[in-house]
Motif scaffolding. Structure first.
Motif, short mmCIF file in Angstrom:
data_model
loop_
_atom_site.label_atom_id
_atom_site.label_comp_id
_atom_site.label_asym_id
_atom_site.label_seq_id
_atom_site.Cartn_x
_atom_site.Cartn_y
_atom_site.Cartn_z
N GLU A 157 17.76 75.22 32.74
CA GLU A 157 18.30 75.83 33.96
C GLU A 157 17.42 76.99 34.42
O GLU A 157 17.22 77.19 35.62
CB GLU A 157 19.75 76.31 33.73
CG GLU A 157 20.77 75.19 33.52
CD GLU A 157 21.05 74.37 34.79
OE1 GLU A 157 20.61 74.75 35.88
OE2 GLU A 157 21.72 73.32 34.66
N ALA A 158 16.87 77.74 33.47
CA ALA A 158 15.96 78.83 33.85
C ALA A 158 14.70 78.26 34.50
O ALA A 158 14.21 78.79 35.50
CB ALA A 158 15.59 79.67 32.63
N GLY A 159 14.18 77.17 33.94
CA GLY A 159 13.02 76.53 34.54
C GLY A 159 13.30 76.09 35.97
O GLY A 159 12.47 76.24 36.87
N LEU A 160 14.51 75.56 36.20
CA LEU A 160 14.89 75.17 37.56
C LEU A 160 14.93 76.38 38.49
O LEU A 160 14.51 76.31 39.65
CB LEU A 160 16.25 74.46 37.54
CG LEU A 160 16.18 73.02 37.04
CD1 LEU A 160 17.56 72.47 36.71
CD2 LEU A 160 15.51 72.13 38.09
N SER A 161 15.42 77.51 37.97
CA SER A 161 15.41 78.73 38.79
C SER A 161 13.98 79.14 39.13
O SER A 161 13.69 79.55 40.26
CB SER A 161 16.11 79.88 38.04
OG SER A 161 17.49 79.61 37.94
N VAL A 162 13.08 79.03 38.16
CA VAL A 162 11.67 79.36 38.43
C VAL A 162 11.15 78.48 39.57
O VAL A 162 10.52 78.97 40.51
CB VAL A 162 10.80 79.17 37.16
CG1 VAL A 162 9.32 79.37 37.50
CG2 VAL A 162 11.23 80.14 36.06
N CYS A 163 11.45 77.17 39.51
CA CYS A 163 11.01 76.26 40.58
C CYS A 163 11.60 76.67 41.92
O CYS A 163 10.92 76.66 42.94
CB CYS A 163 11.42 74.82 40.26
SG CYS A 163 10.54 74.12 38.87
N MET A 186 14.01 86.19 45.37
CA MET A 186 12.90 85.32 44.97
C MET A 186 12.35 85.74 43.60
O MET A 186 12.15 84.91 42.70
CB MET A 186 11.81 85.38 46.05
CG MET A 186 10.59 84.51 45.83
SD MET A 186 9.38 85.26 44.73
CE MET A 186 8.81 86.64 45.72
N ALA A 187 12.13 87.04 43.42
CA ALA A 187 11.57 87.53 42.14
C ALA A 187 12.56 87.29 40.99
O ALA A 187 12.15 87.01 39.87
CB ALA A 187 11.21 89.00 42.25
N GLY A 188 13.85 87.40 41.30
CA GLY A 188 14.87 87.14 40.27
C GLY A 188 14.80 85.70 39.79
O GLY A 188 14.97 85.41 38.59
N LEU A 189 14.54 84.78 40.72
CA LEU A 189 14.42 83.37 40.35
C LEU A 189 13.08 83.10 39.68
O LEU A 189 13.01 82.53 38.59
CB LEU A 189 14.55 82.49 41.61
CG LEU A 189 15.93 82.45 42.27
CD1 LEU A 189 15.83 81.84 43.67
CD2 LEU A 189 16.91 81.65 41.41
N LYS A 190 12.02 83.55 40.32
CA LYS A 190 10.67 83.19 39.87
C LYS A 190 10.33 83.82 38.52
O LYS A 190 9.69 83.19 37.67
CB LYS A 190 9.63 83.62 40.92
CG LYS A 190 8.25 83.04 40.68
CD LYS A 190 7.23 83.50 41.71
CE LYS A 190 6.60 84.83 41.31
NZ LYS A 190 5.26 85.05 41.89
N THR A 191 10.76 85.05 38.29
CA THR A 191 10.36 85.76 37.08
C THR A 191 11.57 86.20 36.25
O THR A 191 11.57 86.09 35.03
CB THR A 191 9.50 86.98 37.44
OG1 THR A 191 8.48 86.56 38.35
CG2 THR A 191 8.85 87.58 36.20
N GLY A 192 12.61 86.71 36.92
CA GLY A 192 13.77 87.21 36.18
C GLY A 192 14.45 86.14 35.34
O GLY A 192 14.87 86.39 34.21
N ALA A 193 14.53 84.92 35.88
CA ALA A 193 15.31 83.87 35.21
C ALA A 193 14.75 83.54 33.82
O ALA A 193 15.51 83.32 32.88
CB ALA A 193 15.35 82.61 36.08
N LEU A 194 13.43 83.51 33.69
CA LEU A 194 12.86 83.13 32.39
C LEU A 194 12.93 84.28 31.38
O LEU A 194 13.12 84.05 30.17
CB LEU A 194 11.42 82.63 32.56
CG LEU A 194 10.87 81.79 31.41
CD1 LEU A 194 11.79 80.64 31.05
CD2 LEU A 194 9.49 81.24 31.76
N LEU A 223 14.67 93.29 33.71
CA LEU A 223 13.32 93.52 33.19
C LEU A 223 12.32 92.59 33.88
O LEU A 223 11.21 93.01 34.26
CB LEU A 223 13.34 93.26 31.68
CG LEU A 223 11.99 93.25 30.95
CD1 LEU A 223 11.30 94.60 31.07
CD2 LEU A 223 12.20 92.89 29.47
N GLY A 224 12.71 91.34 34.05
CA GLY A 224 11.80 90.36 34.65
C GLY A 224 11.42 90.73 36.08
O GLY A 224 10.25 90.63 36.48
N VAL A 225 12.41 91.17 36.85
CA VAL A 225 12.12 91.53 38.25
C VAL A 225 11.21 92.76 38.28
O VAL A 225 10.24 92.83 39.05
CB VAL A 225 13.42 91.76 39.04
CG1 VAL A 225 13.09 92.22 40.47
CG2 VAL A 225 14.25 90.48 39.08
N ALA A 226 11.50 93.74 37.41
CA ALA A 226 10.64 94.93 37.34
C ALA A 226 9.22 94.52 36.97
O ALA A 226 8.23 95.03 37.52
CB ALA A 226 11.20 95.92 36.31
#
Lengths: 344, 344
Positions: A157-163, A186-194, A223-226
């Motif tokens: 599911e995190a990978g899907l968020s990255v996509c 966008m940053a929350g999905l692309k980086t935060g999710a993983l 942390l991921g978004v930061a």
């Protein structure tokens, strides 16, 4: 530390890689080498090893291990599933470099520059698949099957968020007026999710109660978004040579990163025009990069973006109070501090 | 049926899609539509739906269901995990079309032709990730967690084999002398592995004893290679319009398919020269396609390749005797017969 500590910033810049000093990373790198070096009997493994070794910061598997340790797990057993999160991350880098036409990564030719487009597409797919093979291969006997199922689900599911984040990023291309909120989504999905999934995965492997899984998940997400915002800022810190990636990549791809969006918001009418012209230029070169840097400087946009990152780090560290005090909580806070000031 | 039944071949050609008549496919298509139609709130789901619907032959999920049924599983509950194998398959098609620069797929623009390269790369990744999200999402309560873990592992390892096969295929490009054995190894990885995994997945979902899992695995593997050979032959059957893919794709990509390899083996010195010239041509067009077709005709290579496929189908069906006689075994044999003569 709640704001950017410029002294630490400068001290850190003198070191080859501050993350290398974080506990657990060396163990992870050794395990990564052990798992991949010498797997040369087929082209897929050779390309995968090229993409994985030498290792990057290994932040995501480190988050898995430290999160597991926080809740009572034994990290020495968990390197293999922890590294699975790195495979997923590196898969996205391999495919990102195709999309962005970036020929350099970590100071050497990117996978598609070294092996060609077809091999880079297939190798990225292979690393995605390795993620799930590694999560379901031999694990320590005390990890129950239902935890493994949860781990696979959280990771997929995190990978899907990255996509979704990557596609949202393509939708924002060229849009200087998309606004900070859409950028943060966008940053929350692309980086935060993983990052979130890495922390959750560790908590699941450590058999944590749901409350701790959630707290670690929020920690990872913020942390991921930061981390992504600091990544955006690296392009304007004059440190691109250190990360081995051309500093103009985002600009070249007309990507509205947070400092650029904040600069545009804060700019005068005249500065806006100059920023927009440089941003939209067909082949942005050193000159347009200089114009953008100048407007960011004049508007204080770099510092403002740094403050947004610092605020997220504060929120992230705040969630760690939900966990039992231990050495690993201190390490996780240290990773957050590193992310807040990183120049790498 | 152990050799190609030309009558059935012709009868089948009059139908829109012989596989549509196979039991279980309609159920699967309905479930696929139910899962995907209307998921339009983000670009990833929209592109995924475009790639998945209208559905292809759904052979892989059909193999999951019929294999599960063979060993006593309840297929009405298993559409969701069965369709996961289709997601993996379609992911490879989306990425293959980028690699092969094919702008048409199933009679309409391929994903990269419709949405562009970046979106096609990300959407393929998304479908790979959907595979594992679907395998670990809500399943019937009587599928134990350790079966789900085995399912994920079998699927991920099969995906890795597909990647190895794709890379091996790129290594064979332009090599008219690579030989039939290397071709068969490549086809076993590229196509056989996922057919094998589909059958194994069904057996695992049906809680089959290991002996039946193995028998179904071999059945699937042989069937997959035969299927690939028939796919190679479609290019020379004049039916490319029916599959909605340009007949010259393999030739355009200088890919030594089985009929071409057998034609080269059997050709006279003069025919070899003509075949090699047409095969290696930089921009092979209708003329080079005609030359290749003519040599295959003269050497009987098409029939010979068909015989290899028929032999594999015999081996596949032979393994079904290890299973308890039931309606689903008959259906599996029917799928094998369809694969042996397919023109679609």
């Amino acid at each position: 530390m709640s704001t950017i500590d410029e002294d630490a910033h400068l001290r850190a810049a003198g070191r080859p890689d501050p993350a290398a000093f974080l506990e657990g990373r060396d163990l992870l790198e050794r395990d990564l080498l052990g798992l991949w070096q010498g797997r040369h009997d087929n082209l897929l493994d050779r390309i995968s090893e090229y993409a994985l070794v030498p290792a990057g910061k290994l932040l995501r598997p480190l988050l898995v291990l430290e999160s597991a340790r926080c809740v009572g797990g034994r990290p020495e057993d968990l390197a293999r599933p922890a590294l699975a999160l790195e495979y997923l991350h590196v898969a996205t880098l391999v495919h990102d470099d195709i999309i962005d036409e970036d020929d350099m990564r970590r100071g050497r030719p990117s996978v598609q520059a070294a092996f060609g487009l077809a091999s880079a597409i297939v190798a990225g797919d292979g690393l995605l698949l390795e993620t799930f093979a590694a999560l379901t291969g031999p694990l320590p006997g005390d990890v129950p099957a239902d935890a493994v199922v949860a781990l696979v689900n959280v990771t997929a599911e995190a990978g899907l968020s990255v996509c979704r984040g990557q596609l949202m990023e393509t939708e924002l291309v060229g849009d200087l007026e998309c606004g900070v909120d859409r950028y943060l989504t966008m940053a929350g999905l692309k980086t935060g999710a993983l990052f979130e999934a890495s922390c959750r995965a560790g908590a699941i492997l450590g058999d944590a109660p749901q409350e701790w899984v959630e707290a670690l998940g929020v920690f990872g997400s913020r942390l991921g978004v930061a981390f992504q915002i600091r990544d955006d800022l690296l392009a304007f810190d004059g440190t691109s040579a250190l990360i081995g990636k051309p500093q103009e990549s985002d600009l070249h791809n007309h990507r509205p990163t947070l400092p650029i969006l904040l600069g545009y918001q804060r700019a005068s009418a005249d500065e806006r025009k100059r920023l927009a012209r440089a941003f939209h230029e067909d082949q942005p070169a050193d000159r347009s990069y200089a114009v953008v840097s100048e407007v960011l400087e004049a508007t204080g946009a770099r510092e403002a973006a740094g403050e947004v990152a610092a605020g997220l780090i504060r929120q992230a560290k705040d969630r760690l109070t939900a966990l039992p005090a231990c050495e690993s909580v201190v390490t996780l806070a240290g990773i957050a501090d590193y992310a807040a000031r990183r120049r790498f």
